[in-house]
Write a protein that holds these residues in place. Structure first.
Motif, PDB file in Angstrom:
ATOM      1  N   MET A 128      55.253  34.182  49.610  1.00 14.06           N
ATOM      2  CA  MET A 128      54.301  33.132  49.240  1.00 14.06           C
ATOM      3  C   MET A 128      52.892  33.693  49.143  1.00 14.06           C
ATOM      4  SD  MET A 128      55.628  29.590  50.994  1.00 14.06           S
ATOM      5  CE  MET A 128      55.770  30.218  52.659  1.00 14.06           C
ATOM      6  N   TYR A 129      52.524  34.598  50.066  1.00 12.92           N
ATOM      7  CA  TYR A 129      51.215  35.245  49.984  1.00 12.92           C
ATOM      8  C   TYR A 129      51.107  36.066  48.697  1.00 12.92           C
ATOM      9  CZ  TYR A 129      50.402  34.143  54.945  1.00 12.92           C
ATOM     10  OH  TYR A 129      50.219  33.511  56.153  1.00 12.92           O
ATOM     11  N   LEU A 130      52.170  36.762  48.348  1.00 15.54           N
ATOM     12  CA  LEU A 130      52.194  37.553  47.121  1.00 15.54           C
ATOM     13  C   LEU A 130      51.964  36.664  45.902  1.00 15.54           C
ATOM     14  CD1 LEU A 130      52.745  40.085  45.394  1.00 15.54           C
ATOM     15  CD2 LEU A 130      55.197  39.620  45.690  1.00 15.54           C
ATOM     16  N   ILE A 131      52.662  35.558  45.851  1.00 13.35           N
ATOM     17  CA  ILE A 131      52.499  34.626  44.727  1.00 13.35           C
ATOM     18  C   ILE A 131      51.073  34.095  44.671  1.00 13.35           C
ATOM     19  CG2 ILE A 131      53.219  32.360  43.847  1.00 13.35           C
ATOM     20  CD1 ILE A 131      56.055  33.098  44.973  1.00 13.35           C
ATOM     21  N   SER A 132      50.506  33.798  45.829  1.00 13.76           N
ATOM     22  CA  SER A 132      49.124  33.327  45.888  1.00 13.76           C
ATOM     23  C   SER A 132      48.165  34.380  45.332  1.00 13.76           C
ATOM     24  CB  SER A 132      48.758  32.991  47.336  1.00 13.76           C
ATOM     25  OG  SER A 132      47.401  32.682  47.451  1.00 13.76           O
ATOM     26  N   GLU A 133      48.383  35.631  45.705  1.00 10.14           N
ATOM     27  CA  GLU A 133      47.519  36.716  45.210  1.00 10.14           C
ATOM     28  C   GLU A 133      47.688  36.909  43.707  1.00 10.14           C
ATOM     29  OE1 GLU A 133      45.118  37.879  46.799  1.00 10.14           O
ATOM     30  OE2 GLU A 133      45.657  37.334  48.846  1.00 10.14           O
ATOM     31  N   ILE A 134      48.904  36.751  43.200  1.00 11.01           N
ATOM     32  CA  ILE A 134      49.123  36.835  41.753  1.00 11.01           C
ATOM     33  C   ILE A 134      48.366  35.705  41.056  1.00 11.01           C
ATOM     34  CG2 ILE A 134      50.844  36.607  39.921  1.00 11.01           C
ATOM     35  CD1 ILE A 134      52.791  38.114  41.817  1.00 11.01           C
ATOM     36  N   GLY A 135      48.330  34.534  41.671  1.00 11.69           N
ATOM     37  CA  GLY A 135      47.557  33.418  41.121  1.00 11.69           C
ATOM     38  C   GLY A 135      46.075  33.738  41.062  1.00 11.69           C
ATOM     39  N   GLU A 136      45.541  34.360  42.117  1.00  7.82           N
ATOM     40  CA  GLU A 136      44.127  34.733  42.128  1.00  7.82           C
ATOM     41  C   GLU A 136      43.841  35.792  41.060  1.00  7.82           C
ATOM     42  OE1 GLU A 136      42.922  35.772  46.105  1.00  7.82           O
ATOM     43  OE2 GLU A 136      43.730  33.891  46.920  1.00  7.82           O
ATOM     44  N   LEU A 137      44.747  36.745  40.895  1.00  4.10           N
ATOM     45  CA  LEU A 137      44.608  37.758  39.850  1.00  4.10           C
ATOM     46  C   LEU A 137      44.611  37.096  38.478  1.00  4.10           C
ATOM     47  CD1 LEU A 137      44.606  40.684  38.781  1.00  4.10           C
ATOM     48  CD2 LEU A 137      47.098  40.692  39.106  1.00  4.10           C
ATOM     49  N   THR A 138      45.497  36.150  38.281  1.00  7.76           N
ATOM     50  CA  THR A 138      45.582  35.431  37.019  1.00  7.76           C
ATOM     51  C   THR A 138      44.291  34.678  36.726  1.00  7.76           C
ATOM     52  OG1 THR A 138      47.971  35.203  37.272  1.00  7.76           O
ATOM     53  CG2 THR A 138      46.901  33.689  35.733  1.00  7.76           C
ATOM     54  N   ASP A 139      43.740  34.027  37.737  1.00  5.39           N
ATOM     55  CA  ASP A 139      42.478  33.297  37.549  1.00  5.39           C
ATOM     56  C   ASP A 139      41.382  34.235  37.046  1.00  5.39           C
ATOM     57  OD1 ASP A 139      43.610  30.914  38.390  1.00  5.39           O
ATOM     58  OD2 ASP A 139      42.806  31.059  40.436  1.00  5.39           O
ATOM     59  N   ASP A 140      41.278  35.418  37.656  1.00  3.17           N
ATOM     60  CA  ASP A 140      40.253  36.374  37.232  1.00  3.17           C
ATOM     61  C   ASP A 140      40.519  36.876  35.814  1.00  3.17           C
ATOM     62  OD1 ASP A 140      38.714  36.233  39.523  1.00  3.17           O
ATOM     63  OD2 ASP A 140      39.723  37.907  40.513  1.00  3.17           O
ATOM     64  N   LEU A 141      41.771  37.123  35.492  1.00  6.49           N
ATOM     65  CA  LEU A 141      42.105  37.593  34.146  1.00  6.49           C
ATOM     66  C   LEU A 141      41.771  36.539  33.089  1.00  6.49           C
ATOM     67  CD1 LEU A 141      45.462  39.406  34.922  1.00  6.49           C
ATOM     68  CD2 LEU A 141      43.332  40.487  34.162  1.00  6.49           C
ATOM     69  N   LEU A 142      41.982  35.281  33.420  1.00  5.33           N
ATOM     70  CA  LEU A 142      41.649  34.207  32.494  1.00  5.33           C
ATOM     71  C   LEU A 142      40.138  34.050  32.330  1.00  5.33           C
ATOM     72  CD1 LEU A 142      44.305  31.555  33.566  1.00  5.33           C
ATOM     73  CD2 LEU A 142      44.277  32.881  31.447  1.00  5.33           C
ATOM     74  N   GLU A 143      39.397  34.346  33.390  1.00  9.44           N
ATOM     75  CA  GLU A 143      37.941  34.181  33.364  1.00  9.44           C
ATOM     76  C   GLU A 143      37.238  35.281  32.570  1.00  9.44           C
ATOM     77  OE1 GLU A 143      34.208  33.837  36.523  1.00  9.44           O
ATOM     78  OE2 GLU A 143      36.249  33.981  37.283  1.00  9.44           O
ATOM     79  N   ILE A 144      37.826  36.457  32.508  1.00  9.20           N
ATOM     80  CA  ILE A 144      37.118  37.603  31.927  1.00  9.20           C
ATOM     81  C   ILE A 144      36.902  37.474  30.421  1.00  9.20           C
ATOM     82  CG2 ILE A 144      39.090  39.121  31.438  1.00  9.20           C
ATOM     83  CD1 ILE A 144      37.359  41.382  32.717  1.00  9.20           C
ATOM     84  N   LYS A 145      37.775  36.776  29.723  1.00 10.06           N
ATOM     85  CA  LYS A 145      37.717  36.720  28.263  1.00 10.06           C
ATOM     86  C   LYS A 145      36.379  36.189  27.734  1.00 10.06           C
ATOM     87  CE  LYS A 145      40.126  35.105  24.173  1.00 10.06           C
ATOM     88  NZ  LYS A 145      41.243  34.353  23.639  1.00 10.06           N
TER      89      LYS A 145
END
Length: 100
Positions: free
Chosen positions: A29-46
């Protein structure tokens, strides 16, 4: 730092901080949460400015570390030698063909 050293670092860190008793399900669950945070940053960079992109890239690096750290902790909990697993999988992929 190589794979074996990173896996040992995660093990020592867990022992020092009292994380060794965290169940597999919780670590996933922690791993999935961290993947979500990574995804948020990737979406923001564009749409970000160049200056803001540099800040986001730094955050992305930190989130990638967190994702990797959780994977290494899972490997430790399951007594998996990731370096050996990586070498084995690299050999499998060497002759593998993917459909594109």
């Amino acid at each position: 730092m190589n794979i074996k050293e990173l896996q040992q670092y995660v093990s020592r860190f867990c022992d020092e901080k009292g994380f060794e008793g965290i169940p597999l399900e919780t670590r996933v669950m922690y791993l999935i949460s961290e993947i979500g945070e990574l995804t948020d940053d990737l979406l923001e960079i564009k749409g970000a400015t160049t200056e803001k992109q540099e800040v986001i890239k730094r955050n992305i690096g930190h989130e990638m570390f967190d994702v990797t750290w959780n994977i290494f902790d899972l490997a430790n909990k399951l007594d998996i030698d990731l370096e050996a697993a990586f070498k084995e999988k690299m050999n499998i992929n060497e002759n593998r063909e993917w459909k594109t």
